[in-house]
Design an enzyme around this catalytic site. Structure first.
Site, short mmCIF file in Angstrom:
data_model
loop_
_atom_site.label_atom_id
_atom_site.label_comp_id
_atom_site.label_asym_id
_atom_site.label_seq_id
_atom_site.Cartn_x
_atom_site.Cartn_y
_atom_site.Cartn_z
N GLY A 23 46.37 21.75 5.41
CA GLY A 23 46.10 20.76 6.44
C GLY A 23 46.96 19.51 6.27
N THR A 24 47.17 19.12 5.03
CA THR A 24 47.97 17.92 4.77
C THR A 24 49.38 18.09 5.30
OG1 THR A 24 46.64 17.44 2.82
CG2 THR A 24 48.79 16.38 2.93
N ASN A 29 35.49 14.39 8.01
CA ASN A 29 35.14 15.18 6.84
C ASN A 29 33.99 14.57 6.04
OD1 ASN A 29 37.68 13.54 6.72
ND2 ASN A 29 37.26 13.65 4.52
N SER A 85 43.27 24.16 8.50
CA SER A 85 43.49 24.57 7.11
C SER A 85 42.55 25.70 6.75
CB SER A 85 43.23 23.36 6.20
OG SER A 85 43.41 23.72 4.86
N GLY A 86 43.11 26.78 6.16
CA GLY A 86 42.33 27.99 5.90
C GLY A 86 41.16 27.80 4.94
N HIS A 87 41.37 27.00 3.88
CA HIS A 87 40.33 26.96 2.83
C HIS A 87 39.06 26.25 3.28
CE1 HIS A 87 40.66 22.75 1.13
NE2 HIS A 87 41.81 22.79 1.77
N THR A 138 60.15 32.08 3.32
CA THR A 138 59.52 33.40 3.47
C THR A 138 58.02 33.23 3.67
OG1 THR A 138 61.20 34.31 2.03
CG2 THR A 138 59.22 35.65 2.34
N CYS A 182 34.38 6.05 -8.35
CA CYS A 182 34.17 5.10 -9.45
C CYS A 182 35.28 5.21 -10.46
CB CYS A 182 32.88 5.44 -10.18
SG CYS A 182 31.44 4.79 -9.38
N1 PLP Z 1 42.15 16.53 7.30
C1 PLP Z 1 40.84 16.57 7.09
C2 PLP Z 1 39.90 16.04 8.15
C3 PLP Z 1 40.33 17.11 5.92
O1 PLP Z 1 39.01 17.15 5.72
C4 PLP Z 1 41.24 17.60 4.94
C5 PLP Z 1 40.74 18.11 3.65
O2 PLP Z 1 39.73 17.67 3.15
C6 PLP Z 1 42.61 17.55 5.22
C7 PLP Z 1 43.03 17.00 6.41
C8 PLP Z 1 43.62 18.08 4.25
O3 PLP Z 1 43.59 19.49 4.24
P1 PLP Z 1 44.18 20.31 3.02
O4 PLP Z 1 43.21 20.18 1.90
O5 PLP Z 1 44.29 21.71 3.50
O6 PLP Z 1 45.51 19.74 2.70
#
Ligand code: PLP
Length: 379
Positions: free
Chosen positions: A70-71, A149, A198-200, A236, A322
């Site tokens: 996702g990042t 999130n 994002s898959g995970h 790839t 913290c």
């Molecule tokens: N965007 C949101 C809203 C997320 O919750 C997250 C992961 O917690 C990300 C982006 C980043 O995804 P990834 O962990 O696959 O890089």
């Protein structure tokens, strides 16, 4: 172990794992190779693309580009939009985005781009008039998440897309990472240009994500190499990961939506039976993810609750970070003006497909005692 941290990551679904296995062992061909062994893997990559396109309601599978996470998708959307429109120096986003958007915007701000950081109210909602008046002829991109999130709060991205398109030429990117797999998504019904996932976060493996680019939109690539010319990310393709993502996408549609029943039971119990607890953000469940509860246990330290839950095998996360010197509450809760004493005591419960009623019962039985003990210590 009881895993109530599904917004952080999820377990790989057994069917996903089974579907991936042959592509880690026997079918290791490169999908770009011209012989049958390679072409067979190309077919499976394209099938997965179709499965994912169908999950998010993309018009064409080739609107999906696989990424590593996702990042990467988020970074690519912002940096690509900026590079594609060098004359436009303005970006609009919100104060409650994930770091994957926030940090890239902060970096661009330091380099001279102008960022409008939209505020949210205590309910976690945006003021759409503020969005409208922030749009400018030099706005390159607006990036607004679908589901938060930390709190699970949903932004009305369909309505937001209409405002953006009626009042500007800006691209509209949606970070859908914590929404996919949890709520229905149909991008064809919206004017969203770019969408990250994002898959995970929905029972596929880590290391695979995607960026949706509406037909006709092209972004410059930041990796250069093989494959790029055919509109993919260079490099790839990770066939096993892609198969995992496609299978997980297919399974979302088949899965019974029981998670909201469990989440509601847990949330209702805590708010009704444990004193000095508040829900962070709107209580309107239509405006939140069905799996998430961000709850403040006033005047307690969330880290202490987390540790006690950890001792009995329950995984959750906090609304604070913290370190030895200081306690920093989450930027999301600060943006919502949640008082420090509540933000510090915030716990995020995020349930998932594999959680059970028995697990919720166990937490319901254990949590009041944990909170009572910590409150005694605080006296
Ligand atoms: N965007 C949101 C809203 C997320 O919750 C997250 C992961 O917690 C990300 C982006 C980043 O995804 P990834 O962990 O696959 O890089």
């Amino acid at each position: 172990m009881i895993y109530f941290d599904n917004n952080a990551t999820t377990q790989i679904a057994p069917q996903v794992f089974e579907a991936m296995k042959p592509f880690l062992t026997d079918f290791y061909g490169n999908p770009s190779s011209a012989y049958t062994f390679g072409r067979e893997t190309r077919q499976i990559v394209e099938k997965s693309r179709q499965q994912l396109a169908s999950l998010i309601g993309a018009k064409e599978p080739n609107e999906i580009i696989f990424t590593s996470c996702g990042t990467e998708s988020d970074n690519w959307a912002i940096l690509g939009a900026i590079e594609a429109n060098p004359e436009k120096k303005h970006i609009i986003t919100t104060q409650v985005e994930h770091e994957a958007i926030r940090k890239v915007c902060e970096r661009l701000e330091k380099k001279g781009h102008e960022i409008t950081w939209l505020e949210v109210d205590e309910q976690g909602q945006l003021n759409l008039d503020e969005l409208k008046t922030s749009l400018r002829p030099d706005t390159a991109i607006v990036s607004i998440m679908l589901a938060n999130n930390e709190t699970g709060i949903l932004f009305p991205v369909k309505e937001i897309a209409e405002i953006i398109k009626a009042n500007s030429d800006a691209l509209f990117h949606v970070d859908g990472v914590n929404a996919v797999g949890k709520i229905p998504i149909n991008l064809q019904e919206t004017a969203i240009d770019l969408f990250s996932l994002s898959g995970h976060k929905f029972h596929a493996p880590k290391g695979i994500g995607a960026l949706y680019l509406r037909e006709g939109i092209k972004l410059p690539s930041f990796f250069t190499g093989g494959g790029q010319e055919s509109g993919r990310r260079a490099g790839t393709e990770a066939v096993h990961q892609i198969v995992g993502l496609g299978t997980a996408a297919e399974m979302v549609k088949e899965t019974e939506q029981k998670v909201s029943i469990l989440r509601d039971k847990l949330e209702d119990f805590i708010l009704q039976n444990i004193s000095n607890t508040q829900l962070n953000g709107t209580s309107d469940r239509q405006k939140r993810l069905p799996n998430t509860s961000s709850i403040a246990f006033s005047n307690l330290n969330g880290e202490a609750i987390l540790a006690k839950l950890n001792d009995i095998g329950v995984c959750v996360s906090t609304g604070s970070a913290c370190n030895a010197e200081n306690h920093v509450t989450s930027a999301v809760l600060r943006a919502m003006n949640i008082p420090y004493t509540e933000a510090m005591g915030t716990i995020r419960f995020s349930l998932g497909r594999f959680n059970t009623n028995e697990e919720v019962d166990f937490v319901i039985e254990s949590l009041p005692k944990i909170v009572w003990e910590l409150r005694q210590l605080a006296l």
